[in-house]
Scaffold this active site. Structure first.
Site, PDB file in Angstrom:
ATOM      1  N   GLU A  13     -67.918-113.494  30.201  1.00 27.06           N
ATOM      2  CA  GLU A  13     -67.850-112.410  29.229  1.00 27.06           C
ATOM      3  C   GLU A  13     -67.872-112.974  27.814  1.00 27.06           C
ATOM      4  O   GLU A  13     -67.039-113.803  27.437  1.00 27.06           O
ATOM      5  CB  GLU A  13     -66.585-111.573  29.444  1.00 27.06           C
ATOM      6  CG  GLU A  13     -65.293-112.384  29.484  1.00 27.06           C
ATOM      7  CD  GLU A  13     -64.052-111.520  29.548  1.00 27.06           C
ATOM      8  OE1 GLU A  13     -63.967-110.540  28.783  1.00 27.06           O
ATOM      9  OE2 GLU A  13     -63.168-111.833  30.355  1.00 27.06           O
ATOM     10  N   ASP A  57     -61.838-113.853  32.056  1.00 30.79           N
ATOM     11  CA  ASP A  57     -60.496-114.225  31.609  1.00 30.79           C
ATOM     12  C   ASP A  57     -59.451-113.771  32.629  1.00 30.79           C
ATOM     13  O   ASP A  57     -59.626-112.763  33.328  1.00 30.79           O
ATOM     14  CB  ASP A  57     -60.173-113.579  30.261  1.00 30.79           C
ATOM     15  CG  ASP A  57     -61.042-114.131  29.141  1.00 30.79           C
ATOM     16  OD1 ASP A  57     -61.663-115.190  29.360  1.00 30.79           O
ATOM     17  OD2 ASP A  57     -61.100-113.509  28.065  1.00 30.79           O
ATOM     18  N   ASP A 105     -56.833-112.060  32.556  1.00 28.86           N
ATOM     19  CA  ASP A 105     -55.982-111.012  31.993  1.00 28.86           C
ATOM     20  C   ASP A 105     -56.507-109.661  32.449  1.00 28.86           C
ATOM     21  O   ASP A 105     -57.431-109.576  33.259  1.00 28.86           O
ATOM     22  CB  ASP A 105     -55.932-111.106  30.459  1.00 28.86           C
ATOM     23  CG  ASP A 105     -57.315-110.979  29.819  1.00 28.86           C
ATOM     24  OD1 ASP A 105     -58.280-110.626  30.533  1.00 28.86           O
ATOM     25  OD2 ASP A 105     -57.433-111.230  28.606  1.00 28.86           O
ATOM     26  N   ASP A 109     -58.206-107.287  30.826  1.00 30.84           N
ATOM     27  CA  ASP A 109     -59.602-107.031  30.470  1.00 30.84           C
ATOM     28  C   ASP A 109     -60.550-107.807  31.376  1.00 30.84           C
ATOM     29  O   ASP A 109     -61.587-107.296  31.801  1.00 30.84           O
ATOM     30  CB  ASP A 109     -59.856-107.420  29.004  1.00 30.84           C
ATOM     31  CG  ASP A 109     -59.256-106.408  28.036  1.00 30.84           C
ATOM     32  OD1 ASP A 109     -59.024-105.263  28.462  1.00 30.84           O
ATOM     33  OD2 ASP A 109     -59.029-106.763  26.873  1.00 30.84           O
TER      34      ASP A 109
END
Length: 655
Positions: free
Chosen positions: A443, A516, A518, A520
């Site tokens: 991303e 990532d 997390d 998101d």
């Protein structure tokens, strides 16, 4: 004396495996694999025998219990396996069934007119692959018991007492020298047993897990049978549907029928179909033959689809909804948004392949076609408002199909134009053999920059995404194929999509989603997996799709350049004493891949020897469909809860 030639091949080379030795020598031939899937297959074999009793009309309840030591008990209230002396083998029939392959009541169609366990190998195979098995039978007024180990009898038949009830109880301990794991997954058991209950109206199945401090118990029993199954697949919670169903179709359409009474026994069969349309853009049809999930469909599914397409088109023409000059709606148009279950029962099913994935009994195509044609024609005539909604939905799908064709052509033209250069922002690798190459999907430019610098340029390609990928679960195909991000992804992978999909054109045999660690990142990961599930499912089935596992933390001694990488909060908790002393250690939390320097990203997440990659698999069609539709459908809360729960601790992923 002449020396034996090393290349000789004579009678002495032939090894005869006695009894169940063949099963232990080559377990994969009988249960497919010795991994977790094979372990669970042992339960299915025993449960299928109990279900056969239910289909024959002699069993109403099945209890499955997982004990603390991962042994499993399956108990039913059927007739009980016969215990009398077998006329040919001169030993207890129970011992014959448990210790001899292809010994059962399913070969002459007398004991069982319909059966899921077809080959008489099930219970004996489980015995062969168990370090211990105890079988109790209630029958003929007595309670009888025998014990076995690794396919051999260890305790002969004995009578424990008297009873007025009947049934069979089998407890087995999987052999840990055979299986890679002997730990049962509760969700896998839950989903399969629930599916079995849906397919057998009013059969009660109770699943108990005694491995928890407070045993977990789930009970399944559905008076509506496959009608309840379809409602469940569309997210019915007793009050409303998670998926929006078409107006007037809150109750699924139900069609049933059977062969003519005077048909030959080999041509007899029963057909049950339940169907319901929703406002989504994908079809979800499950087909079964004698309760066996036919993943690749077969004759019954062909008959259903042909009948459905003709019935809707004929009605549309008669009502002038489809004009004389207009082309017929295609099957794909009509099945857009369809959720259906097709279940057939037949005495001697012929399957293509050992996995029973496709029904080959040709007469079931004709029988299913006839029953569904008649049933759908009657329903449409008797429910004109619902019929109009079905045709309206199909007509919209037809328009979307034409738009998608144009979008695919544009995507193909774009791919041809870009084939000489790099599609999108792809940093390709130099090796052209797809079996050796990997594509990392990341991303944003920041992570993309780190990944491009970190990678092995010979075999690893990197494609940074511009913004979040479109949620393909909530748009028609032409909208999805108009997205620059999606077209770049399709072009980079090289297979095309839909009718043009060709897995042999895949440019990489490892597609690694690297986001990532997390919330998101988890969201983007789910969006990408939804895309692969809907548009490139064969890539998942071929084992080409993976999820990278970057570390969450680095625990670093003061004054040192590098420390220990930590991948979960649980792992961090184990190291708690170390990092509490801030004079000696520091803890770095990685919020994104872009925070790692290329060397760190390579050593933790991309380097083949050290990295953790999770292979994405499709193990269960019902669970897969619900996972994708729940997470990427219109219910925001379900998606939010899942992402927040699993963003940091996903350790395996089955779609």
């Amino acid at each position: 004396m002449a020396k034996k030639n090393d290349n000789s091949y004579d009678a002495s080379e032939i090894k005869v495996l006695e009894g169940l030795e063949a099963v232990r020598k080559r377990p994969g031939m009988y249960i497919g694999t010795t991994s977790s899937a094979g372990l669970h297959h042992l339960v299915w074999e025993i449960v299928d025998n109990s279900v056969d009793e239910a289909m024959a009309g002699f069993c109403t309840k099945i209890k499955v219990t997982v004990h603390p030591d991962n042994s499993v008990t399956v108990e039913d209230n059927g007739r009980g396996i016969p215990v009398a002396k077998h006329p040919q083998k001169k030993i207890s029939t129970l011992e014959v069934v448990l210790t001899i392959l292809h010994a059962g009541g399913k070969f002459d169609n007398q004991a069982y007119k319909v059966s899921g366990g077809l080959h008489g190998v099930g219970v004996s195979v489980v015995n062969a692959l168990s370090k211990k098995m105890v079988v109790q039978v209630k029958r003929d007024g007595g309670i009888y018991e025998m014990q076995f180990a690794r396919g051999k009898t260890t305790e002969k038949l004995k009578e424990l007492g008297k009873t007025k009830t009947t049934g069979t109880t089998i407890t087995f301990w999987p052999d840990d020298t055979i299986f890679e794991t002997t730990v049962y997954d509760y969700d896998t058991l839950h989903d399969r047993l629930q599916e079995t209950a849906f397919l057998n109206k009013n059969l009660k199945i109770i699943l108990t897990d005694e491995r928890e401090l407070t045993p977990r118990v789930d009970e399944f029993c559905y008076s509506g049978g496959i009608i309840d199954f379809v409602k469940y697949l569309n997210g019915w919670n007793g009050q409303k549907y998670e998926k929006e169903v078409l107006p007037g179709l809150s109750k699924p359409i139900y069609i049933e029928g059977k062969s003519d009474p005077d048909a030959p026994f080999s041509q007899m069969g029963e057909v049950e179909v339940a169907l319901q349309w929703n406002t989504t853009y994908s079809e979800h049809t499950l087909s079964f033959a004698n309760d066996i999930y036919t993943e690749e469909g077969g004759m019954h599914l062909e008959g259903f689809r042909t009948a459905l397409t003709k019935a809707v088109n004929d009605y549309g023409k008669r009502q002038n909804i489809i004009k004389e000059k207009d082309p017929n709606l295609t099957g794909d148009d009509i099945r857009e948004g369809l959720t259906a279950v097709v279940s057939v029962k037949l005495p001697d099913p012929q399957f293509e392949g050992q996995t029973k994935a496709k029904l080959g009994s040709s007469y079931m195509r004709t029988l299913t076609n006839r029953i569904v044609s008649q049933g759908m024609a009657e329903y449409l005539e008797e429910h004109p408002n619902q019929a109009k909604e079905i045709l309206k939905k199909a007509s919209q799908a037809a328009k979307g199909r034409l738009a998608a064709q144009k979008a695919r052509q544009a995507t193909r033209r774009k791919g041809l134009l870009e084939s000489a250069s790099l599609p999108g922002k792809l940093a390709d690798c130099s090796v052209r053999d797809p079996e050796m190459t990997e594509l990392f999907i990341v991303e944003g430019d920041s992570a993309g920059g780190s990944a491009k610098m970190a990678r092995d340029r010979s075999i690893q390609a990197v494609l940074p995404l511009r913004g979040k990928i479109l949620n393909v679960e909530r748009v028609q195909e032409h909208r999805a194929l108009s997205s620059d991000t999606i077209t770049s992804l399709i072009t980079a992978i090289g297979t095309g999509v839909d009718q043009e999909f060709d897995i042999n054109k895949a440019r990489y045999h490892k597609i690694v989603i690297m986001t990532d660690a997390d919330v998101d990142g988890a969201h983007i990961r789910i969006l990408l997996l939804t895309f692969f599930y809907r548009y490139m499912k064969p890539m998942i089935e071929a084992g080409y799709v993976y999820v990278a596992q970057p570390p969450l933390y680095q625990l670093k001694p003061k004054g040192k350049k590098h420390g220990k990488y930590i991948y979960t909060d649980e792992e961090l908790a184990v190291e708690a004493k170390k990092f509490e002393d801030s004079t000696k250690y520091t803890v770095q939390r990685y919020k994104g891949l872009g925070e790692m320097d290329p060397e760190q990203l390579w050593s933790t997440t991309m380097e083949p020897k050290n990295r953790i990659l999770l292979q994405v698999t499709i193990d269960d069609a019902m669970a897969a469909e619900r996972a994708v539709s729940d997470l990427m459908g219109t219910q925001v809360e379900k998606r939010k809860d899942f992402i927040q729960t699993h963003a940091k601790d996903v350790r395996f992923l089955d779609i």
